[in-house]
Enzyme design. Structure first.
Site, PDB file in Angstrom:
ATOM      1  N   HIS A 118      28.252  -5.026  -8.798  1.00  0.00           N
ATOM      2  CA  HIS A 118      29.406  -5.752  -7.660  1.00  0.00           C
ATOM      3  C   HIS A 118      28.788  -7.124  -7.017  1.00  0.00           C
ATOM      4  CE1 HIS A 118      32.280  -2.293  -6.642  1.00  0.00           C
ATOM      5  NE2 HIS A 118      32.044  -2.851  -7.742  1.00  0.00           N
ATOM      6  N   HIS A 162       0.738  -1.275  -0.071  1.00  0.00           N
ATOM      7  CA  HIS A 162      -0.046   0.086   0.483  1.00  0.00           C
ATOM      8  C   HIS A 162       1.018   0.875  -0.323  1.00  0.00           C
ATOM      9  CE1 HIS A 162       0.496  -1.796   4.408  1.00  0.00           C
ATOM     10  NE2 HIS A 162       1.072  -0.645   4.321  1.00  0.00           N
ATOM     11  N   ARG A 201      36.323 -10.346  -9.647  1.00  0.00           N
ATOM     12  CA  ARG A 201      36.487 -11.100  -8.410  1.00  0.00           C
ATOM     13  C   ARG A 201      35.531 -10.747  -7.589  1.00  0.00           C
ATOM     14  NH1 ARG A 201      37.165  -5.434  -8.311  1.00  0.00           N
ATOM     15  NH2 ARG A 201      36.567  -3.735  -6.952  1.00  0.00           N
TER      16      ARG A 201
END
Length: 143
Positions: free
Chosen positions: A98, A9, A132
């Protein structure tokens, strides 16, 4: 590309603006959100979005509630979901870049509609960087 959206809502006006933006950009929409401002339970609208993303019916999800927290907690209960609570477009970008987030959670009571649309645009236009970050993302889900 198909996007699944759900809101409680606190978010009907946000959803309306986001859906309009997405349709103008050519996205297909699965709408699980309420159009009412009467109190409802955010899990009822979050779980279907998470299910759409995990089943590949939708590429990404958008969830909206007052703080963005409750609905983010809800969708993050699904193993393959990585929902990010975002309040700026920079955070939305990093969530994709990331964290490979697949659902953006928007706090309707703490962002403007214009900010929300910008966050969604940034989220959808940012790719996961990998590298990475991939190893870290692979460690998120419980085994």
């Amino acid at each position: 590309m198909t996007i699944s959206i759900g809101n409680d809502h606190a978010g009907p006006n946000y959803k309306k603006a986001i859906v309009q933006f997405l349709k103008e950009k050519g996205y297909q929409i699965i709408n699980h959100g309420t159009d009412s401002f009467e109190s409802v339970d955010y899990p009822d609208f979050g779980h279907p979005v998470a299910e759409d993303v995990t089943s590949k019916k939708a590429t990404f999800g958008i969830v909206i509630c007052g703080s963005g927290n409750g609905i983010a907690m809800t969708v993050n209960k699904h193993q393959e979901i990585r929902a990010a609570l975002c309040w700026t477009k920079e955070i939305a970008e990093l969530a994709r870049l990331h964290n490979d987030a697949n659902i953006i959670s928007i706090p309707a009571r703490f962002t403007s509609i214009e900010q929300a649309v910008q966050m969604v645009e940034t989220f959808l236009n940012t790719s996961f960087e990998g590298g990475r970050h991939a190893n870290r993302v692979n460690k998120i889900a419980c085994q």
